[in-house]
Design a protein around this motif. Structure first.
Motif, mmCIF file in Angstrom:
data_model
loop_
_atom_site.group_PDB
_atom_site.id
_atom_site.type_symbol
_atom_site.label_atom_id
_atom_site.label_comp_id
_atom_site.label_asym_id
_atom_site.label_seq_id
_atom_site.Cartn_x
_atom_site.Cartn_y
_atom_site.Cartn_z
ATOM 1 N N VAL A 13 0.865 -1.177 0.000
ATOM 2 C CA VAL A 13 0.000 0.000 0.000
ATOM 3 C C VAL A 13 0.894 1.217 0.000
ATOM 4 O O VAL A 13 1.659 1.411 0.932
ATOM 5 C CB VAL A 13 -0.942 0.029 1.219
ATOM 6 N N CYS A 14 0.803 2.017 -1.053
ATOM 7 C CA CYS A 14 1.713 3.150 -1.214
ATOM 8 C C CYS A 14 0.914 4.430 -1.253
ATOM 9 O O CYS A 14 0.086 4.618 -2.132
ATOM 10 C CB CYS A 14 2.529 2.985 -2.491
ATOM 11 N N GLU A 15 1.116 5.314 -0.331
ATOM 12 C CA GLU A 15 0.458 6.593 -0.309
ATOM 13 C C GLU A 15 1.324 7.619 -1.001
ATOM 14 O O GLU A 15 2.542 7.588 -0.946
ATOM 15 C CB GLU A 15 0.194 7.045 1.128
ATOM 16 N N ILE A 92 -7.882 -0.184 9.605
ATOM 17 C CA ILE A 92 -7.667 -1.494 10.203
ATOM 18 C C ILE A 92 -6.191 -1.875 10.315
ATOM 19 O O ILE A 92 -5.868 -2.894 10.924
ATOM 20 C CB ILE A 92 -8.414 -2.584 9.409
ATOM 21 N N GLY A 93 -5.298 -1.082 9.708
ATOM 22 C CA GLY A 93 -3.873 -1.384 9.785
ATOM 23 C C GLY A 93 -3.412 -2.245 8.621
ATOM 24 O O GLY A 93 -4.195 -2.981 8.019
ATOM 25 N N GLN A 94 -2.130 -2.159 8.311
ATOM 26 C CA GLN A 94 -1.597 -2.861 7.154
ATOM 27 C C GLN A 94 -1.656 -4.377 7.314
ATOM 28 O O GLN A 94 -1.963 -5.101 6.372
ATOM 29 C CB GLN A 94 -0.153 -2.433 6.890
ATOM 30 N N THR A 95 -1.384 -4.881 8.523
ATOM 31 C CA THR A 95 -1.408 -6.333 8.735
ATOM 32 C C THR A 95 -2.791 -6.907 8.490
ATOM 33 O O THR A 95 -2.953 -7.916 7.793
ATOM 34 C CB THR A 95 -0.956 -6.675 10.163
ATOM 35 N N ASN A 96 -3.813 -6.261 9.050
ATOM 36 C CA ASN A 96 -5.183 -6.731 8.845
ATOM 37 C C ASN A 96 -5.626 -6.558 7.396
ATOM 38 O O ASN A 96 -6.410 -7.365 6.880
ATOM 39 C CB ASN A 96 -6.136 -5.981 9.774
ATOM 40 N N LEU A 97 -5.111 -5.505 6.739
ATOM 41 C CA LEU A 97 -5.434 -5.316 5.334
ATOM 42 C C LEU A 97 -4.849 -6.444 4.494
ATOM 43 O O LEU A 97 -5.503 -6.957 3.578
ATOM 44 C CB LEU A 97 -4.890 -3.965 4.849
ATOM 45 N N SER A 162 3.499 -17.351 -0.842
ATOM 46 C CA SER A 162 4.953 -17.256 -0.713
ATOM 47 C C SER A 162 5.353 -15.940 -0.062
ATOM 48 O O SER A 162 6.246 -15.896 0.793
ATOM 49 C CB SER A 162 5.609 -17.383 -2.096
ATOM 50 N N LEU A 163 4.675 -14.868 -0.454
ATOM 51 C CA LEU A 163 4.966 -13.570 0.156
ATOM 52 C C LEU A 163 4.600 -13.554 1.633
ATOM 53 O O LEU A 163 5.292 -12.949 2.450
ATOM 54 C CB LEU A 163 4.188 -12.459 -0.579
ATOM 55 N N TYR A 164 3.499 -14.232 1.961
ATOM 56 C CA TYR A 164 2.999 -14.200 3.333
ATOM 57 C C TYR A 164 3.847 -15.059 4.275
ATOM 58 O O TYR A 164 4.166 -14.643 5.390
ATOM 59 C CB TYR A 164 1.549 -14.684 3.351
ATOM 60 N N PHE A 165 4.231 -16.249 3.804
ATOM 61 C CA PHE A 165 4.924 -17.186 4.687
ATOM 62 C C PHE A 165 6.437 -17.181 4.535
ATOM 63 O O PHE A 165 7.154 -17.569 5.457
ATOM 64 C CB PHE A 165 4.404 -18.611 4.457
ATOM 65 N N ILE A 166 6.935 -16.782 3.373
ATOM 66 C CA ILE A 166 8.383 -16.833 3.142
ATOM 67 C C ILE A 166 9.016 -15.459 3.328
ATOM 68 O O ILE A 166 9.803 -15.234 4.243
ATOM 69 C CB ILE A 166 8.685 -17.389 1.735
ATOM 70 N N SER A 167 8.690 -14.539 2.437
ATOM 71 C CA SER A 167 9.275 -13.199 2.525
ATOM 72 C C SER A 167 8.408 -12.220 1.758
ATOM 73 O O SER A 167 8.051 -12.466 0.605
ATOM 74 C CB SER A 167 10.698 -13.178 1.956
ATOM 75 N N SER A 168 8.066 -11.102 2.402
ATOM 76 C CA SER A 168 7.256 -10.069 1.764
ATOM 77 C C SER A 168 8.110 -8.973 1.150
ATOM 78 O O SER A 168 7.590 -7.969 0.681
ATOM 79 C CB SER A 168 6.286 -9.456 2.787
ATOM 80 N N SER A 169 9.424 -9.144 1.159
ATOM 81 C CA SER A 169 10.329 -8.099 0.666
ATOM 82 C C SER A 169 10.958 -8.438 -0.679
ATOM 83 O O SER A 169 11.796 -7.689 -1.165
ATOM 84 C CB SER A 169 11.439 -7.852 1.696
#
Length: 256
Positions: A13-15, A92-97, A162-169
């Motif tokens: 999410v980029c503002e 709701i925050g980034q994690t919940n989003l 994969s992004l959620y469990f391995i790496s989101s970066s």
């Protein structure tokens, strides 16, 4: 804007700078308006199709249309919309989003595939009852774009996990996730528009109603995907820019 600034915009999410300062640009208002139109159209199309299918008690093709519309039109469309909602993120925050986006994407795949399975099973049953019957699998425009979109949606789900469990970066993995999701949504909405021309669509709605469904589905496709397409093109620019800037030192060493 520098390359670092652009790469920072690869976050989920980029503002914009205007949003961070509490003001909004014309682009912000445009995309907010598009999101509003998308929510209305996705909900309206889904309600109209689902209502008709319930009247038919989900018999025969009605069950297929019921689950595919809910999964591929509503859940898939909403998964794209909520992911790009800075106001929802602030609430709701980034994690919940991230979790909401993942849940909607997962539901889109599971419910939609369930709708495809229903139709496939019905065709197999027909073939068992009448071996001489002509049964076509995924050869119509509706079926072809549907199975292609489903395959891309599967790629989006797997890359998202994969992004959620391995790496989101991992930038390249984010790019693939966005690519699979965007192309999958476009293909599935095209399949939906072809679906209004099938025998089921012609039996249930008059010609002008079919045209209205096509028109509203087309507008919903544009308004839902335009912001995601903008971010996708920006990701391509950033990846190309990064590769060019990273290649310069290597070239300099080779010349030495």
């Amino acid at each position: 804007m520098t390359i670092n600034d652009l790469q920072g915009c690869l976050s989920d999410v980029c503002e914009t700078a205007d949003q961070q300062n509490g003001s909004y640009s014309h682009a912000d208002y445009y995309f907010s308006f598009c999101n509003l139109i998308s929510h209305i159209l996705l909900f309206g199309i889904t309600v109209a199709v689902v209502y008709k299918c319930l009247l038919l008690k989900l018999a025969h093709t009605a069950g297929h249309a019921f689950y595919c519309t809910i999964g591929f039109v509503f859940f898939m469309g909403e998964a794209l919309l909520v992911r790009n909602s800075s106001s929802l993120e602030a609430w709701i925050g980034q994690t919940n989003l991230n979790r909401l986006h993942a849940v909607l994407g997962g539901l889109a795949f599971l419910v939609g595939v369930g709708g495809i399975a229903i139709k496939t099973w019905q065709k197999l049953e027909r073939k068992r009852e009448d071996p001489n019957a002509t049964v076509r699998h995924f050869r119509s425009n509706h079926g072809f774009f549907g199975i292609i979109g489903c395959a891309f949606l599967l790629g989006s789900v797997l890359s998202g996990l994969s992004l959620y469990f391995i790496s989101s970066s991992i930038v390249s993995l984010k790019f693939l996730h966005r690519f699979f999701g965007l192309i999958g949504f476009l293909a599935l909405m095209v399949s939906q528009m072809f679906g209004y021309n099938t025998g089921f669509g012609r039996r249930q709605w008059k010609a002008h109603h079919q045209n209205l469904f096509k028109f509203f589905t087309f507008i919903a496709t544009l308004t839902t995907s335009n912001y995601e397409l903008r971010r996708f093109l920006r990701d391509i620019y950033v990846l190309i820019s990064n590769s060019l800037f990273e290649a310069e030192p290597v070239q300099a060493r080779e010349e030495l």
